[in-house]
Design a protein around this motif. Structure first.
Motif, PDB file in Angstrom:
ATOM      1  N   LYS A 171      -3.235   8.421  -3.454  1.00  0.00           N
ATOM      2  CA  LYS A 171      -3.503   7.994  -1.980  1.00  0.00           C
ATOM      3  C   LYS A 171      -4.096   9.143  -1.031  1.00  0.00           C
ATOM      4  CE  LYS A 171      -0.156   5.389  -1.004  1.00  0.00           C
ATOM      5  NZ  LYS A 171       0.748   4.435  -0.374  1.00  0.00           N
TER       6      LYS A 171
ATOM      7  N   ASN B  68      -4.495   9.382   9.048  1.00  0.00           N
ATOM      8  CA  ASN B  68      -3.744   8.934   7.748  1.00  0.00           C
ATOM      9  C   ASN B  68      -3.224  10.012   7.302  1.00  0.00           C
ATOM     10  OD1 ASN B  68      -4.318   8.850   4.494  1.00  0.00           O
ATOM     11  ND2 ASN B  68      -3.750   6.685   5.332  1.00  0.00           N
TER      12      ASN B  68
ATOM     13  N   PRO C 144      -1.580  -4.589  12.078  1.00  0.00           N
ATOM     14  CA  PRO C 144      -2.405  -4.347  10.690  1.00  0.00           C
ATOM     15  C   PRO C 144      -2.585  -2.727  10.502  1.00  0.00           C
ATOM     16  CG  PRO C 144      -3.747  -5.106  12.703  1.00  0.00           C
ATOM     17  CD  PRO C 144      -2.433  -5.192  13.258  1.00  0.00           C
TER      18      PRO C 144
ATOM     19  N   ASN D 111      -0.518  -0.792  10.186  1.00  0.00           N
ATOM     20  CA  ASN D 111       0.381  -0.150   9.323  1.00  0.00           C
ATOM     21  C   ASN D 111      -0.201   0.137   8.087  1.00  0.00           C
ATOM     22  OD1 ASN D 111       3.123   0.296  10.693  1.00  0.00           O
ATOM     23  ND2 ASN D 111       2.885  -1.957  10.892  1.00  0.00           N
ATOM     24  N   LEU D 112      -1.301  -0.603   7.602  1.00  0.00           N
ATOM     25  CA  LEU D 112      -1.779  -0.441   6.278  1.00  0.00           C
ATOM     26  C   LEU D 112      -2.522   0.941   6.236  1.00  0.00           C
ATOM     27  CD1 LEU D 112      -3.459  -4.073   6.192  1.00  0.00           C
ATOM     28  CD2 LEU D 112      -1.669  -3.192   4.755  1.00  0.00           C
ATOM     29  N   MET D 113      -3.092   1.486   7.418  1.00  0.00           N
ATOM     30  CA  MET D 113      -3.754   2.783   7.449  1.00  0.00           C
ATOM     31  C   MET D 113      -2.684   4.015   7.806  1.00  0.00           C
ATOM     32  SD  MET D 113      -7.220   1.861   8.787  1.00  0.00           S
ATOM     33  CE  MET D 113      -7.751   3.382   8.364  1.00  0.00           C
TER      34      MET D 113
ATOM     35  N   TRP E 267       0.645   4.625   6.448  1.00  0.00           N
ATOM     36  CA  TRP E 267       1.899   4.635   5.738  1.00  0.00           C
ATOM     37  C   TRP E 267       3.049   4.124   6.408  1.00  0.00           C
ATOM     38  CZ3 TRP E 267       1.888   7.768   1.285  1.00  0.00           C
ATOM     39  CH2 TRP E 267       0.534   8.567   1.040  1.00  0.00           C
ATOM     40  N   SER E 268       2.789   2.734   6.966  1.00  0.00           N
ATOM     41  CA  SER E 268       3.652   1.943   7.731  1.00  0.00           C
ATOM     42  C   SER E 268       4.486   2.647   8.695  1.00  0.00           C
ATOM     43  CB  SER E 268       4.521   1.182   6.540  1.00  0.00           C
ATOM     44  OG  SER E 268       3.849   0.212   5.830  1.00  0.00           O
TER      45      SER E 268
ATOM     46  N   THR F 131       5.751   2.203   2.050  1.00  0.00           N
ATOM     47  CA  THR F 131       5.267   1.043   1.153  1.00  0.00           C
ATOM     48  C   THR F 131       6.480  -0.081   1.084  1.00  0.00           C
ATOM     49  OG1 THR F 131       5.852   2.181  -1.077  1.00  0.00           O
ATOM     50  CG2 THR F 131       3.685   2.486  -0.161  1.00  0.00           C
TER      51      THR F 131
ATOM     52  N   TYR G  52       8.868  -2.865   4.942  1.00  0.00           N
ATOM     53  CA  TYR G  52       8.704  -3.949   5.435  1.00  0.00           C
ATOM     54  C   TYR G  52       9.948  -5.086   4.657  1.00  0.00           C
ATOM     55  CZ  TYR G  52       6.717  -5.433   0.994  1.00  0.00           C
ATOM     56  OH  TYR G  52       6.463  -5.885  -0.337  1.00  0.00           O
TER      57      TYR G  52
END
Length: 333
Positions: free
Chosen positions: A54, A91, A254, A256-258, A260-261, A277, A280
């Motif tokens: 990533k 990011n 949303p 969080n997807l970009m 690293w949460s 990852t 959650y």
């Protein structure tokens, strides 16, 4: 929680002191309690096996974009920097945050090298230094003189209205980066010099082969991505006190997807050994510890609230006096 100072502010009037807590930070005790009730959470500990790929993809895409823009107009560079490059660089900044907890590899030195790689498109060396201060933020959350995530008294006394807060938000990345250097400088070591050397080599190569505009794009992407930008809302949302009974806040939106949460911030401070990852899953396994905490769905809204709420400012942070062990460490430095 015992509080003092900041919570005595009058309605509509900004606080003139921090919120002082006379209890320990909440995460260590909550971690112990959660693990006692949900021991299966230990299975989530460990690195993210996809972290290297990533990071590499984001670095290559951002560096390619910089070279592609080498002869673009300044307006185009600015537009691409804000609407595209800023997301990539932020990011990568949060990848460095993840890597600082050794959540890419089990071997610490591998994480440092990956942090240096992730640092390249940011333009300014910061990965190794960030780790030193960030781990102290976890170890001494809110501790006066130890946690460099908390604004200085100078910032708090100058930033007292919506205009000043807007300027502060615009330049908050500079305050975030330079505050530790002035308030709690640490002597650089071999890894810092390595980070500096590799970064300068990349910057110089970019300028030599592609020109100043390519380098300027990276710096602009870093700057605008850390200011009035949706992703930068996490700087404020994580620990700025909008509710005097709570000092850490999560974001469940949303972005969080970009990022690293990083929005799962209560979960992250409770379990810093769990990669973004899997954070959650902590909330899914132990919902009784998180569902009653105040959280956010929009980082942009947090920025707006911070600027427009007359009672909120740099003093809106929880502080606590240093325990004897931390005070001894501070004195030794």
């Amino acid at each position: 929680m015992g509080l003092g100072g900041g919570e005595d502010r009058e309605e509509g009037v900004m606080a003139t002191d921090f919120f002082w807590s006379y209890t320990d930070e909440p995460h260590a005790s909550r971690r112990k309690e959660i693990l006692a009730r949900h021991p299966q959470i230990r299975e989530l500990f460990g690195p993210d096996p996809w972290a290297f790929l990533k990071v590499s993809a984001a670095v290559l895409l951002q560096l390619w974009t910089a070279t592609y823009l080498h002869d673009a107009s300044w307006l185009k560079i600015l537009v691409v920097a804000y609407f595209f490059g800023s997301f990539l660089n932020h990011n990568l900044f949060l990848a460095i945050h993840e890597i600082s907890h050794n959540l890419a590899f089990s071997t610490p030195s591998y994480n440092r090298w990956l942090g240096i790689l992730a640092n390249l498109p940011i333009g300014v060396p910061m990965s190794i230094t960030f780790q030193k201060y960030h781990l102290e933020h976890h170890r001494y959350q809110g501790v006066d003189g130890m946690d460099m995530d908390i604004p200085s008294h100078v910032e708090a006394h100058v930033v007292t209205n919506a205009i000043a807060k807007s300027i502060w938000v615009l330049f908050q990345l500079f305050f975030y980066a330079l505050r530790p250097v002035f308030l709690k400088p640490k002597p650089p070591g071999l890894w810092e010099f390595t980070n500096l050397t590799v970064q300068l080599a990349l910057d110089a190569s970019l300028v030599y082969f592609w020109g100043w505009k390519s380098f300027a794009y990276l710096i602009l992407a870093t700057f605008v991505g850390g200011g009035v930008h949706p992703m930068a809302g996490h700087f404020i949302s994580e620990h700025y006190v909008f509710n005097p009974e709570q000092e850490t806040y999560s974001y469940y939106g949303p972005l969080n997807l970009m990022t690293w949460s990083v929005g799962y911030h209560n979960e992250h401070h409770d379990f810093p050994r769990i990669s973004g990852t899997k954070l959650y899953k902590v909330k899914e396994i132990a919902p009784e510890y998180y569902e009653n905490l105040k959280s956010y769905r929009s980082w942009s809204q947090v920025i707006y609230m911070y600027i427009m709420d007359r009672t909120v400012g740099p003093f809106s942070r929880m502080k606590r006096k240093a325990p004897k062990s931390a005070a001894a460490i501070k004195k030794g430095e």
